[in-house]
Design an enzyme around this catalytic site. Sequence first.
Site, PDB file in Angstrom:
ATOM      1  N   LYS A  13       0.829  -1.209   0.000  1.00 29.83           N
ATOM      2  CA  LYS A  13       0.000   0.000   0.000  1.00 29.83           C
ATOM      3  C   LYS A  13       0.872   1.272   0.000  1.00 29.83           C
ATOM      4  O   LYS A  13       2.081   1.205   0.286  1.00 29.83           O
ATOM      5  CB  LYS A  13      -0.921  -0.025   1.223  1.00 29.83           C
ATOM      6  CG  LYS A  13      -2.049  -1.063   1.103  1.00 29.83           C
ATOM      7  CD  LYS A  13      -2.933  -1.053   2.356  1.00 29.83           C
ATOM      8  CE  LYS A  13      -4.167  -1.918   2.196  1.00 29.83           C
ATOM      9  NZ  LYS A  13      -5.014  -1.899   3.432  1.00 29.83           N
ATOM     10  N   TYR A  53     -12.437  -1.994  -3.871  1.00 30.06           N
ATOM     11  CA  TYR A  53     -12.999  -2.027  -2.515  1.00 30.06           C
ATOM     12  C   TYR A  53     -14.530  -1.967  -2.525  1.00 30.06           C
ATOM     13  O   TYR A  53     -15.137  -1.509  -1.540  1.00 30.06           O
ATOM     14  CB  TYR A  53     -12.417  -0.887  -1.689  1.00 30.06           C
ATOM     15  CG  TYR A  53     -11.013  -1.167  -1.154  1.00 30.06           C
ATOM     16  CD1 TYR A  53     -10.752  -2.307  -0.368  1.00 30.06           C
ATOM     17  CD2 TYR A  53      -9.956  -0.302  -1.407  1.00 30.06           C
ATOM     18  CE1 TYR A  53      -9.474  -2.570   0.118  1.00 30.06           C
ATOM     19  CE2 TYR A  53      -8.681  -0.557  -0.911  1.00 30.06           C
ATOM     20  CZ  TYR A  53      -8.455  -1.685  -0.139  1.00 30.06           C
ATOM     21  OH  TYR A  53      -7.193  -1.940   0.361  1.00 30.06           O
ATOM     22  N   ARG A 106       1.899  -7.006   9.162  1.00 32.68           N
ATOM     23  CA  ARG A 106       1.215  -5.922   9.875  1.00 32.68           C
ATOM     24  C   ARG A 106       1.663  -5.856  11.336  1.00 32.68           C
ATOM     25  O   ARG A 106       1.791  -4.765  11.910  1.00 32.68           O
ATOM     26  CB  ARG A 106      -0.294  -6.107   9.762  1.00 32.68           C
ATOM     27  CG  ARG A 106      -0.817  -5.759   8.358  1.00 32.68           C
ATOM     28  CD  ARG A 106      -2.198  -6.304   8.119  1.00 32.68           C
ATOM     29  NE  ARG A 106      -2.830  -5.783   6.904  1.00 32.68           N
ATOM     30  CZ  ARG A 106      -3.983  -6.240   6.417  1.00 32.68           C
ATOM     31  NH1 ARG A 106      -4.612  -7.226   7.034  1.00 32.68           N
ATOM     32  NH2 ARG A 106      -4.493  -5.722   5.318  1.00 32.68           N
ATOM     33  N   ASN A 116      -2.134   0.072   7.231  1.00 33.74           N
ATOM     34  CA  ASN A 116      -1.697  -1.291   7.581  1.00 33.74           C
ATOM     35  C   ASN A 116      -0.860  -1.962   6.490  1.00 33.74           C
ATOM     36  O   ASN A 116      -0.784  -3.180   6.411  1.00 33.74           O
ATOM     37  CB  ASN A 116      -2.891  -2.149   8.029  1.00 33.74           C
ATOM     38  CG  ASN A 116      -3.941  -2.322   6.953  1.00 33.74           C
ATOM     39  OD1 ASN A 116      -3.775  -1.808   5.849  1.00 33.74           O
ATOM     40  ND2 ASN A 116      -4.988  -3.051   7.251  1.00 33.74           N
ATOM     41  N   HIS A 119      -2.159  -5.224   1.322  1.00 32.00           N
ATOM     42  CA  HIS A 119      -3.464  -5.814   0.994  1.00 32.00           C
ATOM     43  C   HIS A 119      -3.267  -7.237   0.499  1.00 32.00           C
ATOM     44  O   HIS A 119      -2.302  -7.515  -0.208  1.00 32.00           O
ATOM     45  CB  HIS A 119      -4.175  -5.012  -0.111  1.00 32.00           C
ATOM     46  CG  HIS A 119      -5.358  -5.752  -0.670  1.00 32.00           C
ATOM     47  ND1 HIS A 119      -6.594  -5.731  -0.070  1.00 32.00           N
ATOM     48  CD2 HIS A 119      -5.472  -6.605  -1.735  1.00 32.00           C
ATOM     49  CE1 HIS A 119      -7.424  -6.521  -0.745  1.00 32.00           C
ATOM     50  NE2 HIS A 119      -6.777  -7.061  -1.768  1.00 32.00           N
ATOM     51  N   GLU A 130      -9.935  -9.490  -8.174  1.00 31.84           N
ATOM     52  CA  GLU A 130      -8.970  -8.406  -7.982  1.00 31.84           C
ATOM     53  C   GLU A 130      -7.816  -8.492  -8.987  1.00 31.84           C
ATOM     54  O   GLU A 130      -7.362  -7.468  -9.502  1.00 31.84           O
ATOM     55  CB  GLU A 130      -8.451  -8.437  -6.535  1.00 31.84           C
ATOM     56  CG  GLU A 130      -9.547  -8.066  -5.535  1.00 31.84           C
ATOM     57  CD  GLU A 130      -9.172  -8.328  -4.075  1.00 31.84           C
ATOM     58  OE1 GLU A 130      -8.025  -8.733  -3.796  1.00 31.84           O
ATOM     59  OE2 GLU A 130     -10.049  -8.126  -3.209  1.00 31.84           O
TER      60      GLU A 130
HETATM   61  N1  UDP Z   1     -10.093  -0.371   7.124  1.00 33.37           N
HETATM   62  C1  UDP Z   1     -10.143   0.782   7.878  1.00 33.37           C
HETATM   63  N2  UDP Z   1     -11.000   0.834   8.952  1.00 33.37           N
HETATM   64  C2  UDP Z   1     -11.782  -0.225   9.310  1.00 33.37           C
HETATM   65  C3  UDP Z   1     -11.722  -1.396   8.532  1.00 33.37           C
HETATM   66  C4  UDP Z   1     -10.866  -1.435   7.447  1.00 33.37           C
HETATM   67  O1  UDP Z   1      -9.444   1.734   7.582  1.00 33.37           O
HETATM   68  O2  UDP Z   1     -12.527  -0.124  10.297  1.00 33.37           O
HETATM   69  C5  UDP Z   1      -9.204  -0.433   5.967  1.00 33.37           C
HETATM   70  C6  UDP Z   1      -7.944  -1.222   6.240  1.00 33.37           C
HETATM   71  O3  UDP Z   1      -6.867  -0.541   5.626  1.00 33.37           O
HETATM   72  C7  UDP Z   1      -8.219  -2.538   5.565  1.00 33.37           C
HETATM   73  C8  UDP Z   1      -9.079  -2.119   4.387  1.00 33.37           C
HETATM   74  O4  UDP Z   1      -9.876  -1.049   4.877  1.00 33.37           O
HETATM   75  O5  UDP Z   1      -7.014  -3.166   5.172  1.00 33.37           O
HETATM   76  C9  UDP Z   1     -10.003  -3.194   3.865  1.00 33.37           C
HETATM   77  O6  UDP Z   1     -10.738  -3.743   4.930  1.00 33.37           O
HETATM   78  P1  UDP Z   1     -10.904  -5.310   5.097  1.00 33.37           P
HETATM   79  O7  UDP Z   1     -11.904  -5.537   6.169  1.00 33.37           O
HETATM   80  O8  UDP Z   1     -11.169  -5.904   3.759  1.00 33.37           O
HETATM   81  O9  UDP Z   1      -9.476  -5.758   5.658  1.00 33.37           O
HETATM   82  P2  UDP Z   1      -8.290  -6.589   4.971  1.00 33.37           P
HETATM   83  O10 UDP Z   1      -8.909  -7.581   4.041  1.00 33.37           O
HETATM   84  O11 UDP Z   1      -7.412  -5.595   4.268  1.00 33.37           O
HETATM   85  O12 UDP Z   1      -7.576  -7.234   6.127  1.00 33.37           O
HETATM   86 MG    MG Z   2     -10.299  -7.308   2.534  1.00 39.83          MG
END
Ligand code: UDP
Ligand code: MG
Length: 161
Positions: A13, A53, A106, A116, A119, A130
């Site tokens: 990211k 997203y 992470r 974080n 992805h 994706e």
């Molecule tokens: N995210 C955030 N706040 C939240 C949940 C998610 O900023 O409360 C962001 C975070 O960067 C995350 C991304 O949105 O990586 C996508 O969310 P997801 O639940 O898909 O998490 P991931 O699959 O990346 O672990």
């Molecule tokens: Mg996700």
Amino acid sequence: MDRKMERTFVAVKPDAVQRGLIGEIIKRFERKGFKIIGLKMMQVDEATAKKHYAEHVGKPFFDNLISFITSGPIVAMVLKGIDVVEQSRHLMGVTDPRQANAGTIRGDYAQIMERNVVHGSDSVESAEREIAIFFEESELATSWHRDTRKWISQSKFENNV
Ligand code: UDP
Ligand code: MG
């Protein structure tokens, strides 16, 4: 236990690109033995970010997530390996870095969810969706073999890894 050859989509990211962590993050997947079949640095535009997203449309963090992911270049990757979707999520650690185990990407490099650093697709279906958003099939190096494969994966995959 059934082992499946899969592909997944991973992205370094913008925060990690800015922090000089591209190599550190790619290294985690490479040393695990996954085969990198797609790799490029790119600037994500808003439309692409929203498509990627889409499952999060309407959530309170959505707008910030889109502006973050478009705020600078990412490094997009396609990995191939045994159960690579789940295994790469394990390498990444959980979404909130405060809960991510030490030793995960992470857990080692991030402090907050909004930054974080990495992805990774969460299922085979989202991985294929994706990959298609970020790569043309012709951009993927699908026919090379890592010569380490017989030391890392089962022989039944030897012609496929
Ligand atoms: N995210 C955030 N706040 C939240 C949940 C998610 O900023 O409360 C962001 C975070 O960067 C995350 C991304 O949105 O990586 C996508 O969310 P997801 O639940 O898909 O998490 P991931 O699959 O990346 O672990
Ligand atoms: Mg996700």
